[in-house]
Design a protein around this motif. Sequence first.
Motif, PDB file in Angstrom:
ATOM      1  N   GLU A   1      -1.867   3.067 -18.169  1.00 20.49           N
ATOM      2  CA  GLU A   1      -1.098   1.829 -18.242  1.00 20.49           C
ATOM      3  C   GLU A   1      -0.195   1.717 -17.030  1.00 20.49           C
ATOM      4  OE1 GLU A   1       0.917   2.579 -21.954  1.00 20.49           O
ATOM      5  OE2 GLU A   1      -0.476   1.291 -23.045  1.00 20.49           O
ATOM      6  N   VAL A   2      -0.070   0.504 -16.515  1.00 21.08           N
ATOM      7  CA  VAL A   2       0.910   0.182 -15.484  1.00 21.08           C
ATOM      8  C   VAL A   2       1.686  -1.020 -16.017  1.00 21.08           C
ATOM      9  CG1 VAL A   2       1.314  -0.580 -13.118  1.00 21.08           C
ATOM     10  CG2 VAL A   2      -0.551   1.021 -13.601  1.00 21.08           C
ATOM     11  N   TYR A   3       2.991  -0.843 -16.165  1.00 19.02           N
ATOM     12  CA  TYR A   3       3.847  -1.898 -16.691  1.00 19.02           C
ATOM     13  C   TYR A   3       4.283  -2.796 -15.546  1.00 19.02           C
ATOM     14  CZ  TYR A   3       4.000   0.740 -21.003  1.00 19.02           C
ATOM     15  OH  TYR A   3       3.653   1.373 -22.164  1.00 19.02           O
ATOM     16  N   VAL A   4       4.062  -4.096 -15.695  1.00 16.35           N
ATOM     17  CA  VAL A   4       4.440  -5.080 -14.676  1.00 16.35           C
ATOM     18  C   VAL A   4       5.370  -6.076 -15.337  1.00 16.35           C
ATOM     19  CG1 VAL A   4       3.635  -6.863 -13.085  1.00 16.35           C
ATOM     20  CG2 VAL A   4       2.248  -4.804 -13.457  1.00 16.35           C
ATOM     21  N   GLY A   5       6.590  -6.171 -14.803  1.00 17.23           N
ATOM     22  CA  GLY A   5       7.569  -7.048 -15.425  1.00 17.23           C
ATOM     23  C   GLY A   5       8.508  -7.672 -14.428  1.00 17.23           C
ATOM     24  N   THR A   6       9.477  -8.357 -14.954  1.00 16.67           N
ATOM     25  CA  THR A   6      10.402  -9.097 -14.110  1.00 16.67           C
ATOM     26  C   THR A   6      11.802  -9.157 -14.702  1.00 16.67           C
ATOM     27  OG1 THR A   6      10.757 -11.186 -12.972  1.00 16.67           O
ATOM     28  CG2 THR A   6       9.802 -11.312 -15.158  1.00 16.67           C
ATOM     29  N   VAL A   7      12.741  -9.360 -13.822  1.00 12.77           N
ATOM     30  CA  VAL A   7      14.118  -9.694 -14.155  1.00 12.77           C
ATOM     31  C   VAL A   7      14.314 -11.064 -13.509  1.00 12.77           C
ATOM     32  CG1 VAL A   7      16.527  -9.120 -13.768  1.00 12.77           C
ATOM     33  CG2 VAL A   7      14.846  -7.280 -13.946  1.00 12.77           C
ATOM     34  N   TYR A   8      14.538 -11.917 -14.116  1.00 12.42           N
ATOM     35  CA  TYR A   8      14.782 -12.544 -15.371  1.00 12.42           C
ATOM     36  C   TYR A   8      13.469 -13.101 -15.902  1.00 12.42           C
ATOM     37  CZ  TYR A   8      16.404 -16.372 -18.366  1.00 12.42           C
ATOM     38  OH  TYR A   8      16.587 -17.246 -19.387  1.00 12.42           O
ATOM     39  N   GLY A   9      13.151 -12.798 -17.144  1.00 17.36           N
ATOM     40  CA  GLY A   9      11.893 -13.236 -17.729  1.00 17.36           C
ATOM     41  C   GLY A   9      11.857 -14.730 -17.956  1.00 17.36           C
ATOM     42  N   GLN A  10      11.041 -15.404 -17.199  1.00 17.48           N
ATOM     43  CA  GLN A  10      10.900 -16.859 -17.273  1.00 17.48           C
ATOM     44  C   GLN A  10       9.605 -17.200 -18.002  1.00 17.48           C
ATOM     45  OE1 GLN A  10      13.386 -18.540 -15.815  1.00 17.48           O
ATOM     46  NE2 GLN A  10      12.674 -20.610 -16.120  1.00 17.48           N
ATOM     47  N   ALA A  11       9.604 -18.283 -18.737  1.00 20.65           N
ATOM     48  CA  ALA A  11       8.391 -18.715 -19.425  1.00 20.65           C
ATOM     49  C   ALA A  11       7.264 -18.880 -18.407  1.00 20.65           C
ATOM     50  CB  ALA A  11       8.641 -20.034 -20.147  1.00 20.65           C
TER      51      ALA A  11
ATOM     52  N   ALA B   1       0.824  -1.216   0.000  1.00 22.13           N
ATOM     53  CA  ALA B   1       0.000   0.000   0.000  1.00 22.13           C
ATOM     54  C   ALA B   1       0.857   1.265   0.000  1.00 22.13           C
ATOM     55  CB  ALA B   1      -0.940   0.006   1.202  1.00 22.13           C
ATOM     56  N   ASP B   2       2.095   1.154   0.468  1.00 23.01           N
ATOM     57  CA  ASP B   2       2.996   2.308   0.521  1.00 23.01           C
ATOM     58  C   ASP B   2       3.673   2.612  -0.816  1.00 23.01           C
ATOM     59  OD1 ASP B   2       2.501   2.572   3.253  1.00 23.01           O
ATOM     60  OD2 ASP B   2       4.296   1.443   3.827  1.00 23.01           O
ATOM     61  N   VAL B   3       3.894   1.581  -1.646  1.00 26.99           N
ATOM     62  CA  VAL B   3       4.760   1.767  -2.814  1.00 26.99           C
ATOM     63  C   VAL B   3       4.155   1.374  -4.165  1.00 26.99           C
ATOM     64  CG1 VAL B   3       6.922   1.635  -1.504  1.00 26.99           C
ATOM     65  CG2 VAL B   3       5.869  -0.464  -2.373  1.00 26.99           C
ATOM     66  N   ILE B   4       3.055   0.661  -4.168  1.00 25.09           N
ATOM     67  CA  ILE B   4       2.481   0.200  -5.438  1.00 25.09           C
ATOM     68  C   ILE B   4       1.532   1.214  -6.077  1.00 25.09           C
ATOM     69  CG2 ILE B   4       1.065  -1.602  -6.538  1.00 25.09           C
ATOM     70  CD1 ILE B   4       3.942  -2.474  -5.811  1.00 25.09           C
ATOM     71  N   PRO B   5       0.657   1.900  -5.340  1.00 28.15           N
ATOM     72  CA  PRO B   5      -0.325   2.774  -6.005  1.00 28.15           C
ATOM     73  C   PRO B   5       0.273   3.862  -6.897  1.00 28.15           C
ATOM     74  CG  PRO B   5      -0.993   2.377  -3.754  1.00 28.15           C
ATOM     75  CD  PRO B   5       0.398   1.809  -3.905  1.00 28.15           C
ATOM     76  N   ASP B   6       1.446   4.389  -6.579  1.00 28.17           N
ATOM     77  CA  ASP B   6       2.078   5.432  -7.394  1.00 28.17           C
ATOM     78  C   ASP B   6       2.815   4.889  -8.612  1.00 28.17           C
ATOM     79  OD1 ASP B   6       1.229   7.304  -5.561  1.00 28.17           O
ATOM     80  OD2 ASP B   6       3.143   7.372  -4.486  1.00 28.17           O
ATOM     81  N   ALA B   7       3.017   3.587  -8.669  1.00 24.19           N
ATOM     82  CA  ALA B   7       3.907   2.997  -9.676  1.00 24.19           C
ATOM     83  C   ALA B   7       3.348   3.071 -11.087  1.00 24.19           C
ATOM     84  CB  ALA B   7       4.208   1.547  -9.319  1.00 24.19           C
ATOM     85  N   ASP B   8       4.204   3.550 -11.995  1.00 23.74           N
ATOM     86  CA  ASP B   8       3.951   3.452 -13.426  1.00 23.74           C
ATOM     87  C   ASP B   8       4.536   2.144 -13.955  1.00 23.74           C
ATOM     88  OD1 ASP B   8       2.857   6.169 -13.799  1.00 23.74           O
ATOM     89  OD2 ASP B   8       4.897   6.793 -13.266  1.00 23.74           O
ATOM     90  N   VAL B   9       5.614   1.706 -13.299  1.00 25.55           N
ATOM     91  CA  VAL B   9       6.318   0.484 -13.663  1.00 25.55           C
ATOM     92  C   VAL B   9       6.582  -0.296 -12.382  1.00 25.55           C
ATOM     93  CG1 VAL B   9       8.394  -0.485 -14.736  1.00 25.55           C
ATOM     94  CG2 VAL B   9       7.440   1.666 -15.602  1.00 25.55           C
ATOM     95  N   ILE B  10       6.304  -1.592 -12.400  1.00 26.20           N
ATOM     96  CA  ILE B  10       6.582  -2.483 -11.269  1.00 26.20           C
ATOM     97  C   ILE B  10       7.497  -3.579 -11.794  1.00 26.20           C
ATOM     98  CG2 ILE B  10       5.600  -4.092  -9.586  1.00 26.20           C
ATOM     99  CD1 ILE B  10       2.917  -2.464  -9.933  1.00 26.20           C
ATOM    100  N   VAL B  11       8.675  -3.738 -11.156  1.00 26.30           N
ATOM    101  CA  VAL B  11       9.647  -4.729 -11.597  1.00 26.30           C
ATOM    102  C   VAL B  11       9.881  -5.728 -10.471  1.00 26.30           C
ATOM    103  CG1 VAL B  11      11.955  -5.133 -12.518  1.00 26.30           C
ATOM    104  CG2 VAL B  11      10.806  -2.971 -12.994  1.00 26.30           C
ATOM    105  N   LEU B  12       9.582  -6.995 -10.732  1.00 23.65           N
ATOM    106  CA  LEU B  12       9.828  -8.041  -9.748  1.00 23.65           C
ATOM    107  C   LEU B  12      11.275  -8.501  -9.874  1.00 23.65           C
ATOM    108  CD1 LEU B  12       6.710  -7.986  -9.965  1.00 23.65           C
ATOM    109  CD2 LEU B  12       6.757 -10.417  -9.508  1.00 23.65           C
ATOM    110  N   CYS B  13      12.008  -8.421  -8.773  1.00 25.10           N
ATOM    111  CA  CYS B  13      13.410  -8.852  -8.715  1.00 25.10           C
ATOM    112  C   CYS B  13      13.504  -9.929  -7.643  1.00 25.10           C
ATOM    113  CB  CYS B  13      14.316  -7.674  -8.377  1.00 25.10           C
ATOM    114  SG  CYS B  13      14.340  -6.379  -9.610  1.00 25.10           S
TER     115      CYS B  13
END
Length: 171
Positions: A130-140, A95-107
């Motif tokens: 749009e809110v971009y949700v992605g990851t490092v390292y992209g797994q199938a 609740a502190d860090v997600i609502p403002d996000a334009d981009v969310i990166v899972l590490c």
Amino acid sequence: MLNNMSLSNKENKCTVTVVGGGNSAHVLIPFLSASGHKVNLMTRRPQAWSKVITCELQRPSKKKEMITYGNVNHPSAEVIQAVKGSCDKISSDPADVIPDADVIVLCMPVHQYRDALNRLAPYINRTKKEVYVGTVYGQAGFNWMVHEVERNYRLENVVTFAIGFFSLICR
């Protein structure tokens, strides 16, 4: 948004929330912040983090000395560049860090993606185009997990991405 954005484009800065505190987070945060983006961090241990994070680009030292970390010997290195960046907010609470996000990166490790996505989904801002949700390292299968969360939480503004190879990750 990201289609027209480069890391050095001063007109299109965004808020990036990095989720997880692993090696890739330590690399991404300084580069994103130094490029002018607002960076937030969600981690299980916010108290262990400093607001200022430095990523050192190193090469093997010519001295051929060994340095011991824990009980493992490593060749000494010389720093060729240090990139400093800062986190605006560091929290374990989405609740502190997600609502403002334009981009969310899972590490984080792949096996944690589904739980993390379900924990974050209620806080993704539905009013953003749009809110971009992605990851490092992209797994199938990552895109399937995101689409599952989109359906379950009725999210219509999520764009999925993955970084397939990140050469700066090391210990």
